[in-house]
Design a protein around this motif. Structure first.
Motif, short mmCIF file in Angstrom:
data_model
loop_
_atom_site.label_atom_id
_atom_site.label_comp_id
_atom_site.label_asym_id
_atom_site.label_seq_id
_atom_site.Cartn_x
_atom_site.Cartn_y
_atom_site.Cartn_z
N THR A 9 0.92 -1.27 -0.10
CA THR A 9 -0.25 0.07 -0.08
C THR A 9 0.97 1.29 0.06
N VAL A 10 0.36 2.22 -0.89
CA VAL A 10 1.14 3.66 -0.85
C VAL A 10 0.77 4.50 0.55
N PRO A 11 1.86 4.79 1.31
CA PRO A 11 1.67 5.61 2.41
C PRO A 11 0.77 6.82 2.11
N PRO A 12 -0.03 7.35 2.90
CA PRO A 12 -1.08 8.28 2.68
C PRO A 12 -0.36 9.67 1.87
N GLY A 13 0.53 10.06 2.68
CA GLY A 13 1.22 11.35 2.58
C GLY A 13 2.32 11.28 1.24
N ALA A 14 2.35 10.12 0.73
CA ALA A 14 3.38 10.04 -0.46
C ALA A 14 3.05 10.87 -1.57
N SER A 15 1.72 10.96 -2.00
CA SER A 15 1.27 11.80 -3.50
C SER A 15 1.48 13.26 -2.94
N ALA A 16 1.06 13.65 -1.84
CA ALA A 16 1.30 15.00 -1.32
C ALA A 16 2.72 15.65 -1.53
N LEU A 17 3.61 14.72 -1.27
CA LEU A 17 4.99 15.05 -1.34
C LEU A 17 5.47 15.12 -2.98
N GLN A 18 4.77 14.78 -3.62
CA GLN A 18 5.27 14.47 -4.92
C GLN A 18 4.88 15.87 -5.83
N THR A 19 4.87 17.17 -5.17
CA THR A 19 5.00 18.36 -5.94
C THR A 19 6.39 18.72 -6.11
N GLY A 20 6.46 19.26 -7.37
CA GLY A 20 7.53 19.67 -7.89
C GLY A 20 8.87 18.74 -7.98
N ARG A 21 10.04 19.26 -8.32
CA ARG A 21 11.19 18.57 -8.25
C ARG A 21 11.75 18.00 -7.00
N LEU A 75 6.67 -1.50 -8.28
CA LEU A 75 6.65 -0.79 -7.45
C LEU A 75 6.48 0.81 -7.98
N ARG A 76 6.72 0.84 -9.17
CA ARG A 76 6.80 2.17 -9.82
C ARG A 76 5.31 2.56 -10.01
N GLU A 77 4.56 1.68 -10.42
CA GLU A 77 3.10 1.83 -10.69
C GLU A 77 2.40 2.22 -9.42
N ARG A 78 2.80 1.63 -8.15
CA ARG A 78 2.28 2.04 -6.87
C ARG A 78 2.65 2.94 -6.18
N ASP A 79 3.93 3.31 -6.41
CA ASP A 79 4.50 4.60 -5.83
C ASP A 79 4.93 5.75 -6.69
N ALA A 80 4.36 6.84 -6.56
CA ALA A 80 4.70 7.76 -7.59
C ALA A 80 6.17 8.36 -7.44
N ARG A 81 6.71 7.99 -6.30
CA ARG A 81 8.14 8.46 -6.20
C ARG A 81 9.22 7.47 -6.92
N VAL A 82 8.63 6.48 -7.18
CA VAL A 82 9.74 5.42 -8.02
C VAL A 82 9.92 5.87 -9.53
N GLY A 83 11.43 5.99 -9.72
CA GLY A 83 11.63 6.01 -11.22
C GLY A 83 12.54 4.74 -11.34
N LEU A 84 12.49 4.35 -12.61
CA LEU A 84 13.14 3.15 -12.88
C LEU A 84 13.92 3.30 -14.35
N VAL A 85 15.29 3.10 -14.19
CA VAL A 85 16.16 3.00 -15.40
C VAL A 85 16.51 1.46 -15.86
N ASN A 86 16.14 1.03 -16.81
CA ASN A 86 16.27 -0.21 -17.14
C ASN A 86 17.45 -0.31 -18.28
#
Ligand code: UDP
Ligand code: MG
Length: 342
Positions: A9-21, A75-86
């Motif tokens: 589960t995504v922690p509730p505050g996670a998306s709010a943190l995702q503002t700007g760089r 993980l990337r789908e569920r957590d907006a903070r995650v980026g992936l370089v393959n």
């Protein structure tokens, strides 16, 4: 390949943190780390939630052959903070780390191993040191728990050799777990050499550095990708890409031989002149052999010196990096001066 991805589960505050760089980026090179990733992500996001700055996690999948990629994707789908370089294949940890650094956007970037040997819980401390003005915050391990004595001894020997040989001293007992400010990441990004010995590159860029101590845990799961053979090769790589010292060996060996030859010749000549020599031709033969041997070694050394210069030039590194430039402010025009002009 049928690795089950646990509920998440995504922690509730996670998306709010995702503002700007993001202010903080966490770069994680991963090669066949399927067992560690979920726990790593859980611990890491718990830590990032406690920080009051927006953060991102950049996973680099370094050509894994297990379920690492699908796990990272989910993980990337569920957590907006995650980026992936393959990466297209396995390039090795050093290049995977570089790829992560190139894609990180944060004002500060933390590099951490995927296997939970480096505790993510240390990150707030690293960030605090960075806030206090350090450009590089090293995490130095206090104990090498769970590592065999041979590994500890060989590591000590390696740091000793490379510490003597290179110009930029490599700090002991620090791995790649560290925080770097944006300008350090950018400076590192300017070093594009193929043979990347990260510890050497980190040392080369410099900048104000501070150190945080921590206890290194044994590997969480899976096994180290570094057998002794790979470690030996890494040590060779480190020494040959960080220094040109081995190229100088022939010069010194040659000079030493030449000195020995000269002394020995003197002895042979004096002895022959005084008492004669029963073996005909022996003194002249020795003289020629020793002289040619040392001449060859010295010549090899000369070639080595030039090769070393070519080697250094081909790295195309910047000549220097400026930590800060304080320009002259100029003399404020004084009244006297103005008076003499008028
Ligand atoms: N790693 C990688 N590519 C490789 C080998 C390792 O990205 O070819 C990653 C690995 O997934 C881990 C980190 O580099 O996150 C350190 O690897 P490992 O734990 O095997 O090394 P050690 O801790 O023994 O130095
Ligand atoms: Mg490890």
């Amino acid at each position: 390949m049928n690795y089950v991805i646990p509920a998440f589960t995504v922690p509730p505050g996670a998306s709010a943190l995702q503002t700007g760089r993001p202010v903080l980026s966490v770069v994680i090179p991963c090669h066949n780390e399927q067992e560690a990733l979920m726990e790593l992500h859980a611990r890491l996001s718990a830590v990032l939630d406690t920080l009051s700055q927006p953060a991102e996690i950049i996973f680099v999948n370094d050509g894994s052959s297990d379920a690492t990629l699908p796990i990272l994707q989910s993980l990337r789908e569920r957590d907006a903070r995650v980026g992936l370089v393959n990466l297209s294949r396995n390039f090795g940890k050093e290049i995977a780390t570089t790829a992560g650094l190139d894609h990180a956007q944060g004002q500060a970037v933390v590099v951490i191993d995927a296997d939970l040997q480096d505790p993510p819980e240390l990150i707030p401390e690293l960030v605090k040191e960075w806030r206090n003005g350090a450009d590089v915050v090293l995490a130095r391990r206090r104990a090498r728990a769970g590592e065999p004595w041979l590994k500890r001894i060989s590591a000590a020997a390696f740091y000793r050799v490379i510490g003597r040989a290179g110009q930029a001293p490599i700090p002991r007992d620090v791995g790649d777990f560290r925080l770097m400010s944006r300008r350090v990441v950018e400076a590192l990004g300017g070093l594009r050499e193929q043979h990347r010995f990260m510890k050497g590159l980190f040392a080369w860029v410099g900048f104000p550095t501070s150190v945080v101590m921590y206890d290194r845990a044994p590997r969480h799961a899976g096994r180290s990708k570094w057998g002794y053979w790979k470690l030996w090769n890494l040590a060779i790589e480190g020494i040959t890409s960080h220094t040109v010292m081995p190229l100088k060996v022939a010069t010194y060996l040659g000079l030493l031989t030449a000195l020995g030859a000269a002394l020995y010749l003197l002895e042979v000549v004096v002895r022959t002149l005084m008492w004669g020599n029963p073996v005909a031709g022996y003194p002249s033969l020795m003289a020629v052999v020793l002289f040619l041997g040392s001449a060859q070694l010295v010549t090899l050394g000369v070639i080595g010196e030039y090769l070393g210069r070519v080697f250094n030039e081909t790295k195309g590194r910047p000549l220097y990096l400026v930590e800060r430039f304080l320009p002259s402010r100029g003399e404020p025009p004084s009244d006297d001066f103005m008076a003499t002009r008028n």
